[in-house]
Design an enzyme around this catalytic site. Structure first.
Site, mmCIF file in Angstrom:
data_model
loop_
_atom_site.group_PDB
_atom_site.id
_atom_site.type_symbol
_atom_site.label_atom_id
_atom_site.label_comp_id
_atom_site.label_asym_id
_atom_site.label_seq_id
_atom_site.Cartn_x
_atom_site.Cartn_y
_atom_site.Cartn_z
ATOM 1 N N ASP A 61 -157.973 -4.497 -64.191
ATOM 2 C CA ASP A 61 -157.641 -3.127 -63.804
ATOM 3 C C ASP A 61 -156.775 -3.236 -62.553
ATOM 4 O OD1 ASP A 61 -157.518 -0.563 -62.742
ATOM 5 O OD2 ASP A 61 -159.593 -0.085 -63.224
ATOM 6 N N ASN A 88 -146.649 -4.730 -66.727
ATOM 7 C CA ASN A 88 -146.354 -3.653 -67.682
ATOM 8 C C ASN A 88 -147.223 -2.416 -67.480
ATOM 9 O OD1 ASN A 88 -145.591 -2.622 -70.595
ATOM 10 N ND2 ASN A 88 -147.828 -2.730 -70.561
ATOM 11 N N TYR A 165 -144.015 9.646 -61.441
ATOM 12 C CA TYR A 165 -143.563 8.519 -62.271
ATOM 13 C C TYR A 165 -142.201 8.016 -61.808
ATOM 14 C CZ TYR A 165 -142.433 5.826 -66.469
ATOM 15 O OH TYR A 165 -142.083 4.812 -67.344
ATOM 16 N N LYS A 169 -141.617 4.355 -59.963
ATOM 17 C CA LYS A 169 -140.843 3.322 -60.672
ATOM 18 C C LYS A 169 -139.583 2.943 -59.884
ATOM 19 C CE LYS A 169 -143.150 2.321 -64.476
ATOM 20 N NZ LYS A 169 -143.478 0.954 -64.903
ATOM 21 N N THR A 200 -144.895 5.639 -78.002
ATOM 22 C CA THR A 200 -146.211 5.172 -77.526
ATOM 23 C C THR A 200 -146.946 6.399 -76.995
ATOM 24 O OG1 THR A 200 -145.500 4.866 -75.232
ATOM 25 C CG2 THR A 200 -145.209 2.969 -76.712
HETATM 26 N N1 LIG Z 1 -142.772 4.363 -73.697
HETATM 27 C C1 LIG Z 1 -141.621 4.609 -73.081
HETATM 28 O O1 LIG Z 1 -140.786 5.397 -73.570
HETATM 29 C C2 LIG Z 1 -141.270 3.898 -71.790
HETATM 30 C C3 LIG Z 1 -139.983 4.098 -71.266
HETATM 31 C C4 LIG Z 1 -139.623 3.451 -70.090
HETATM 32 C C5 LIG Z 1 -140.541 2.615 -69.467
HETATM 33 N N2 LIG Z 1 -141.796 2.436 -69.992
HETATM 34 C C6 LIG Z 1 -142.713 1.538 -69.290
HETATM 35 O O2 LIG Z 1 -143.244 0.588 -70.191
HETATM 36 C C7 LIG Z 1 -144.575 0.234 -69.796
HETATM 37 C C8 LIG Z 1 -145.530 0.411 -70.973
HETATM 38 O O3 LIG Z 1 -145.489 1.780 -71.354
HETATM 39 P P1 LIG Z 1 -146.142 2.303 -72.722
HETATM 40 O O4 LIG Z 1 -145.243 3.330 -73.253
HETATM 41 O O5 LIG Z 1 -146.552 1.162 -73.577
HETATM 42 O O6 LIG Z 1 -147.446 3.071 -72.142
HETATM 43 P P2 LIG Z 1 -148.894 3.280 -72.746
HETATM 44 O O7 LIG Z 1 -148.866 3.244 -74.217
HETATM 45 O O8 LIG Z 1 -149.436 4.468 -72.027
HETATM 46 O O9 LIG Z 1 -149.665 1.965 -72.243
HETATM 47 C C9 LIG Z 1 -149.862 1.752 -70.881
HETATM 48 C C10 LIG Z 1 -150.762 0.549 -70.698
HETATM 49 O O10 LIG Z 1 -151.029 0.418 -69.290
HETATM 50 C C11 LIG Z 1 -152.432 0.352 -69.137
HETATM 51 N N3 LIG Z 1 -152.887 0.801 -67.824
HETATM 52 C C12 LIG Z 1 -152.756 2.007 -67.227
HETATM 53 N N4 LIG Z 1 -153.372 2.001 -66.044
HETATM 54 C C13 LIG Z 1 -153.905 0.769 -65.879
HETATM 55 C C14 LIG Z 1 -154.656 0.144 -64.870
HETATM 56 N N5 LIG Z 1 -155.058 0.797 -63.775
HETATM 57 N N6 LIG Z 1 -154.997 -1.166 -65.017
HETATM 58 C C15 LIG Z 1 -154.647 -1.839 -66.127
HETATM 59 N N7 LIG Z 1 -153.963 -1.298 -67.146
HETATM 60 C C16 LIG Z 1 -153.598 -0.010 -67.015
HETATM 61 C C17 LIG Z 1 -153.013 1.204 -70.264
HETATM 62 O O11 LIG Z 1 -154.374 0.931 -70.447
HETATM 63 P P3 LIG Z 1 -155.377 2.004 -71.145
HETATM 64 O O12 LIG Z 1 -155.206 1.873 -72.617
HETATM 65 O O13 LIG Z 1 -156.719 1.540 -70.664
HETATM 66 O O14 LIG Z 1 -154.993 3.356 -70.624
HETATM 67 C C18 LIG Z 1 -152.116 0.704 -71.395
HETATM 68 O O15 LIG Z 1 -152.561 -0.542 -71.855
HETATM 69 C C19 LIG Z 1 -144.910 1.102 -68.590
HETATM 70 O O16 LIG Z 1 -144.672 0.370 -67.409
HETATM 71 C C20 LIG Z 1 -143.926 2.238 -68.708
HETATM 72 O O17 LIG Z 1 -143.649 2.842 -67.469
HETATM 73 C C21 LIG Z 1 -142.178 3.071 -71.140
#
Ligand SMILES: NC(=O)c1ccc[n+]([C@@H]2O[C@H](COP(=O)([O-])OP(=O)(O)OC[C@H]3O[C@@H](n4cnc5c(N)ncnc54)[C@H](OP(=O)(O)O)[C@@H]3O)[C@@H](O)[C@H]2O)c1
Length: 242
Positions: A61, A88, A165, A169, A200
């Site tokens: 965490d 990530n 956010y 970032k 996601t």
């Molecule tokens: N999806 C997009 O369009 C997008 C675009 C640009 C950048 N990003 C970046 O890509 C990365 C992944 O995004 P995603 O879309 O895959 O998001 P997601 O589906 O919401 O997954 C986020 C992950 O981070 C974990 N997390 C959150 N808080 C945490 C903590 N305190 N300790 C450990 N793990 C934690 C979540 O765990 P839980 O399952 O326990 O909540 C989950 O495994 C992020 O950095 C995001 O900012 C995403």
């Protein structure tokens, strides 16, 4: 003891993080899938192992310094080094909003996880990364952290009102640049990866890109050759403007 390179991905139980773990695993890494919830981590690892990937779940965490320290101690004891760290894990906190409206606690929560958590994870694993012959650090970024894009009234990015956010970032980008400076000459390369808008929980399930497409740029940066760049942010199309 494995002869594979070792990669740790935080927040690897779902979304883009799980895909990064999958792609690094398919490329021959032993992947340590970080998850704040141990059970969710084990479920994801079960899926990856069934595909033939050498994956191990690790409770981590990023908001909990004791959990971060324990994870680093475990990796140190089991492998003695870390070749790749992918930061990530991140959140868009509930109630994230425009500058004029956002609650201070919501803004604080974004910085707690996205910046302070990321920095503390990096600090905890840095000794193990320094022990690896040519480590790589990848910090997930976003075009919502780009001053050029958010500052362009013609860009869709200028319409997204999530100060927590976006600004956390943007701070991660500064972490990337400053850590790259600090580690210049050590062989460790540090870069940011913008996955683009992916389907996601965070990105919204109607997003055009798949998590696998989003993961690819992070995987590329995690496996850069020694003469690769450092201190930059890349998207699929190339270097992202600050
Ligand atoms: N999806 C997009 O369009 C997008 C675009 C640009 C950048 N990003 C970046 O890509 C990365 C992944 O995004 P995603 O879309 O895959 O998001 P997601 O589906 O919401 O997954 C986020 C992950 O981070 C974990 N997390 C959150 N808080 C945490 C903590 N305190 N300790 C450990 N793990 C934690 C979540 O765990 P839980 O399952 O326990 O909540 C989950 O495994 C992020 O950095 C995001 O900012 C995403």
């Amino acid at each position: 003891m494995t002869t594979n390179k070792i990669a740790l991905v935080t927040g690897a139980n779902k979304g883009i993080g799980k895909e990064i773990a999958r792609q690094l695993g398919a490329g021959g890494f032993t992947v340590l899938a970080g998850a704040r919830d141990a059970e969710r981590g084990e479920l994801a690892v079960k899926e990856l192992v069934a595909e033939g990937i050498d994956a191990v779940a690790i409770q981590l965490d990023v908001d909990d310094p004791a959990s971060v320290r324990a994870a680093a101690a475990k990796v140190g004891a089991a492998y003695g080094r870390l070749d790749v760290l992918v930061n990530n894990a991140a959140i868009i906190p509930a109630g994230d909003d425009a500058v004029s409206r956002i609650d201070g606690g919501v803004l604080r929560a974004a910085f707690e996880t996205n910046v302070i958590g990321l920095v503390e994870v990096t600090q905890a694993f840095l000794p193990l990364l320094r022990t690896a012959p040519a480590a790589r650090i990848v910090n997930l970024s976003t075009s919502l952290a780009s001053f050029a894009q958010v500052g362009d009234p013609e860009s869709r990015m200028s319409t997204v009102e999530t100060l927590g956010y976006n600004s956390s970032k943007a701070a991660v980008n500064m972490v990337t640049v400053m850590l790259a400076n600090e580690l210049r000459g050590t062989g460790i390369l540090v870069n940011g990866a913008d996955p683009g808008n992916c389907a996601t929980d965070m990105g919204g399930w109607d997003a055009a890109r798949t998590p696998a497409q989003g993961a690819a740029v992070a995987v590329q940066l995690a496996t850069l050759p020694q003469d690769g760049p450092t201190g930059q942010v890349y998207a699929e199309e190339g270097r992202l403007d600050w």
